[in-house]
Design a protein around this motif. Structure first.
Motif, PDB file in Angstrom:
ATOM      1  N   SER A  46      28.940  28.305 -36.754  1.00 52.45           N
ATOM      2  CA  SER A  46      29.378  26.935 -37.033  1.00 52.45           C
ATOM      3  C   SER A  46      30.885  26.760 -36.928  1.00 52.45           C
ATOM      4  CB  SER A  46      28.915  26.523 -38.433  1.00 52.45           C
ATOM      5  OG  SER A  46      27.527  26.407 -38.449  1.00 52.45           O
ATOM      6  N   ARG A  92      17.881  24.838 -44.036  1.00 50.85           N
ATOM      7  CA  ARG A  92      18.053  26.299 -44.135  1.00 50.85           C
ATOM      8  C   ARG A  92      18.429  26.681 -45.565  1.00 50.85           C
ATOM      9  NH1 ARG A  92      22.271  29.246 -40.276  1.00 50.85           N
ATOM     10  NH2 ARG A  92      23.718  28.182 -41.665  1.00 50.85           N
ATOM     11  N   GLU A 108      22.330  40.722 -34.018  1.00 46.11           N
ATOM     12  CA  GLU A 108      23.271  39.592 -34.055  1.00 46.11           C
ATOM     13  C   GLU A 108      24.657  40.136 -34.322  1.00 46.11           C
ATOM     14  OE1 GLU A 108      22.569  36.905 -37.379  1.00 46.11           O
ATOM     15  OE2 GLU A 108      21.987  38.545 -38.679  1.00 46.11           O
ATOM     16  N   ILE A 154      22.402  27.710 -37.056  1.00 43.22           N
ATOM     17  CA  ILE A 154      22.295  26.317 -36.625  1.00 43.22           C
ATOM     18  C   ILE A 154      22.945  26.186 -35.247  1.00 43.22           C
ATOM     19  CG2 ILE A 154      22.801  23.903 -37.240  1.00 43.22           C
ATOM     20  CD1 ILE A 154      20.963  25.526 -39.294  1.00 43.22           C
ATOM     21  N   THR A 155      24.043  26.918 -35.041  1.00 41.13           N
ATOM     22  CA  THR A 155      24.721  26.895 -33.734  1.00 41.13           C
ATOM     23  C   THR A 155      23.876  27.614 -32.686  1.00 41.13           C
ATOM     24  OG1 THR A 155      26.664  27.232 -35.118  1.00 41.13           O
ATOM     25  CG2 THR A 155      27.040  27.095 -32.752  1.00 41.13           C
TER      26      THR A 155
HETATM   27  C1  PLP Z   1      25.106  37.030 -39.901  1.00 43.92           C
HETATM   28  C2  PLP Z   1      25.267  35.667 -39.309  1.00 43.92           C
HETATM   29  N1  PLP Z   1      24.499  35.321 -38.271  1.00 43.92           N
HETATM   30  C3  PLP Z   1      24.617  34.111 -37.677  1.00 43.92           C
HETATM   31  C4  PLP Z   1      25.540  33.180 -38.121  1.00 43.92           C
HETATM   32  C5  PLP Z   1      25.647  31.852 -37.440  1.00 43.92           C
HETATM   33  O1  PLP Z   1      25.069  30.827 -38.202  1.00 43.92           O
HETATM   34  P1  PLP Z   1      25.510  29.316 -38.023  1.00 43.92           P
HETATM   35  O2  PLP Z   1      25.437  29.019 -36.560  1.00 43.92           O
HETATM   36  O3  PLP Z   1      24.508  28.542 -38.787  1.00 43.92           O
HETATM   37  O4  PLP Z   1      26.899  29.186 -38.542  1.00 43.92           O
HETATM   38  C6  PLP Z   1      26.346  33.494 -39.213  1.00 43.92           C
HETATM   39  C7  PLP Z   1      27.312  32.519 -39.712  1.00 43.92           C
HETATM   40  O5  PLP Z   1      28.066  32.740 -40.596  1.00 43.92           O
HETATM   41  C8  PLP Z   1      26.209  34.759 -39.833  1.00 43.92           C
HETATM   42  O6  PLP Z   1      26.956  35.099 -40.882  1.00 43.92           O
END
Ligand code: PLP
Length: 277
Positions: A240, A49, A176, A203-204
């Motif tokens: 995450s 990513r 989101e 990623i989560t």
């Molecule tokens: C706007 C946004 N969406 C989604 C996520 C989740 O991403 P990840 O699961 O990779 O941490 C984040 C994480 O900081 C974010 O800032």
């Protein structure tokens, strides 16, 4: 101890130029990578990513994946905490004058590590609150960019309202969270916004989808409205550092009578197993 452009130094000794475009324009990208028991979790996905974000903003990746691994591991080794969250940021670098366009610069690489203390199951089972808000961000939310002005405003609103997250909607479709991905369960189906340019492909989020499949949920990566969200059986957010968190109250309305749902409990258990694999 932090990492800055090749050196491991004390945080209060780390400094960058005022001409750094990260400082002047928020011209950079970042990643947040969890490490459990000293082991980086889903590092490859985070580095993939990162590469996509860098390409989208035309910054060349300063390190190979091996160099990233070596550097992140070394930084982890300076901390006593078993579980850590690594924040890494790459900016376009420092220029000689402030102008919006850019030439070829040497990127600035900064990494810090902080203790990661995921909430335990008993705490999570109490459920969390959120508020909804119109999504005012730009149309490239798929890039994990350091320019996060809208997100900081949302975070401040969440703090004022004493809620865990702000759930965003664009044209009434839930995109989101301000710092997370959002899911809703209706019947035996899990709904979440498709991973297009209106959300960050978490990623989560991928791990939550993997866990949901293992828990026999059908997956629908399609937009849903705020009304559908409020009428959901379960709502979760993922990131995450938060992992998968149940939301039981949105805009002062309860979800599932304020109770955490059984699909969440299954997904939580599956996710904990993935962490230990
Ligand atoms: C706007 C946004 N969406 C989604 C996520 C989740 O991403 P990840 O699961 O990779 O941490 C984040 C994480 O900081 C974010 O800032």
């Amino acid at each position: 101890m932090v990492y800055l452009n090749g050196n491991f130094i004390a945080k209060n000794k780390a400094s960058i130029s005022v001409m750094d475009r990260g400082f002047l324009f928020g011209d950079g990208v970042y990643e947040v990578i969890p490490a459990y028991q000293g082991k980086l979790f889903r590092l490859d996905a985070h580095l993939q990513r990162l590469q996509k974000s860098l390409e989208a903003v035309q910054i060349s990746n300063p390190y190979t994946n091996d160099k990233w691994l070596e550097t992140l591991k070394q930084l982890l080794s300076y901390s006593q905490s078993d579980n850590q969250s690594l924040y890494l940021q790459i900016t376009r670098g420092a220029d000689t004058q402030r102008k919006h366009s850019f030439g070829s610069l040497s990127p600035t690489v900064y990494i810090e590590s902080n203790p990661l203390i995921p909430k335990d199951k008993i705490t999570l089972e109490q459920g969390f609150s959120a508020i909804t808000s119109s999504d005012i961000r730009w149309s490239r939310c798929d890039i994990k960019a350091t320019s996060l002005l809208a997100n900081t405003m949302y975070a401040q609103n969440a703090k004022k309202a004493q809620v865990e997250e702000v759930i965003l909607h664009r044209d009434n479709i839930v995109t989101e969270g301000a710092t997370s991905n959002v899911f809703m369960v209706k019947g035996n189906t899990l709904h979440t916004h498709p991973a297009n340019t209106h959300i960050l492909s978490g990623i989560t989020r991928d791990l939550a989808l993997e866990s949901a499949t293992a828990c026999h949920l059908k997956i629908k990566e399609l937009g849903f409205t705020t009304d559908e969200l409020l009428g959901a059986d379960e709502v979760w957010i993922s990131s995450s550092t938060r992992e998968i968190m149940p939301i039981t109250q949105i805009d002062n309305r309860t979800i599932n009578n304020g109770k955490v749902g059984h699909y969440w409990a299954c997904v939580y258990n599956h996710y904990q197993q993935l962490k230990n694999d």
